[in-house]
Scaffold this motif. Sequence first.
Motif, mmCIF file in Angstrom:
data_model
loop_
_atom_site.group_PDB
_atom_site.id
_atom_site.type_symbol
_atom_site.label_atom_id
_atom_site.label_comp_id
_atom_site.label_asym_id
_atom_site.label_seq_id
_atom_site.Cartn_x
_atom_site.Cartn_y
_atom_site.Cartn_z
ATOM 1 N N ARG A 51 0.712 -1.177 -0.045
ATOM 2 C CA ARG A 51 -0.098 0.094 0.093
ATOM 3 C C ARG A 51 0.972 1.289 0.102
ATOM 4 N NH1 ARG A 51 -1.847 3.401 3.883
ATOM 5 N NH2 ARG A 51 -1.197 1.536 5.426
ATOM 6 N N THR A 54 1.842 1.743 -3.303
ATOM 7 C CA THR A 54 0.934 2.203 -4.263
ATOM 8 C C THR A 54 0.458 3.681 -4.255
ATOM 9 O OG1 THR A 54 0.064 -0.124 -4.365
ATOM 10 C CG2 THR A 54 -1.512 1.740 -4.997
ATOM 11 N N GLU A 55 0.533 3.904 -2.863
ATOM 12 C CA GLU A 55 0.225 5.577 -2.506
ATOM 13 C C GLU A 55 1.335 6.420 -2.932
ATOM 14 O OE1 GLU A 55 -2.716 4.298 0.906
ATOM 15 O OE2 GLU A 55 -0.905 5.364 1.544
ATOM 16 N N ARG A 57 4.347 6.509 -1.194
ATOM 17 C CA ARG A 57 5.082 6.713 -0.023
ATOM 18 C C ARG A 57 6.530 6.175 0.047
ATOM 19 N NH1 ARG A 57 1.318 10.413 1.479
ATOM 20 N NH2 ARG A 57 -0.653 9.401 1.927
#
Length: 109
Positions: A51, A54-55, A57
């Motif tokens: 995640r 994907t974001e 970060r």
Amino acid sequence: MEINVQFKKGVLELCVLVLIHRKERYGFELVQQVSNYVQVAEGALYPLLRRLVTEGRCTTYLQESTEGPPRKYYKLTEDGEQYMNEMLKEWNQFVSDVSSLLEDGATHE
């Protein structure tokens, strides 16, 4: 002492971001580092890492290992560093507020 699972879920993302900020690390290394303080299962960490990538970060890259196949390292992006700093600020305020509540509750009742 067993720590409440919800506490772990709430703070795991911040712990991972801080560890990656200090040093680029691979997944299992992150599990080991976090587990030095708060016991976590590998299964809890990898979805979080996906995640974060994907974001935007974190980014990943492969690096050869002398102990087996190449390892996927995680590196914080500029956006991830900014996000981590915001989370740290919120976390510190949260801890301070809860500590105050607990101390006030102990002295006023």
